[in-house]
Motif scaffolding. Structure first.
Motif: not given
Length: 151
Positions: A4, A6-8, A10-11, A56-57, A59-60, A65
């Protein structure tokens, strides 16, 4: 492997900011957990930010996503200047008008917001923050500044 983006991203940004703030806090005296120096709490927050970014990374890499969409320009145009407006007007206008104007400005980040609702929101937020920070916590803010006849 599905990532994902976007989440990667952001992390990674969280981790980068955490590293920066940790490096800055290490230039200050840390002290001990029972007698904290000025760098102790910022270091603690920086480590927490880095850990959150790593989670967060991680989870990505597990969940696919949605694609990154367009930026909410209206939100950025109204929310980002609000704390700057507060900081610039606090000394000369005072706490009450600064909170009121900042809240009023930020409330228009939504296209659905109308002036009467925004005014009510600003009045309620001003009353709440004045009660909490000045009344409850006893912070020494001037309620009205010299531009409005305050001392």
């Amino acid at each position: 492997m599905v990532i994902d983006r976007a989440n990667a991203l952001c992390g990674a940004i969280f981790v980068a900011f955490g590293i920066y703030f940790a490096s800055v806090s290490l230039t200050m005296d840390l002290g001990t957990p029972f007698r904290m120096g000025p760098g102790f709490f910022p270091l603690f927050l920086a480590v927490a930010l880095m850990l959150l970014g790593l989670v967060i990374v991680a989870q990505a890499t597990r969940v696919a996503g949605e694609p990154i969409g367009s930026f909410a320009l209206r939100g950025m145009a109204f929310i980002l200047p609000a704390p700057v407006l507060f900081a610039v007007t606090l000394k000369d206008l005072g706490f009450v008008p600064s909170i009121f104007l900042s809240t009023l400005l930020a409330s228009f980040a939504s296209a659905k917001m109308r002036l009467p609702v925004a005014l009510v929101l600003a009045v309620l937020m001003t009353a709440f923050t004045t009660l909490v920070f000045v009344g409850g916590l006893g912070l020494p803010f001037r309620l009205f500044g010299p531009w409005l006849g305050g001392r």
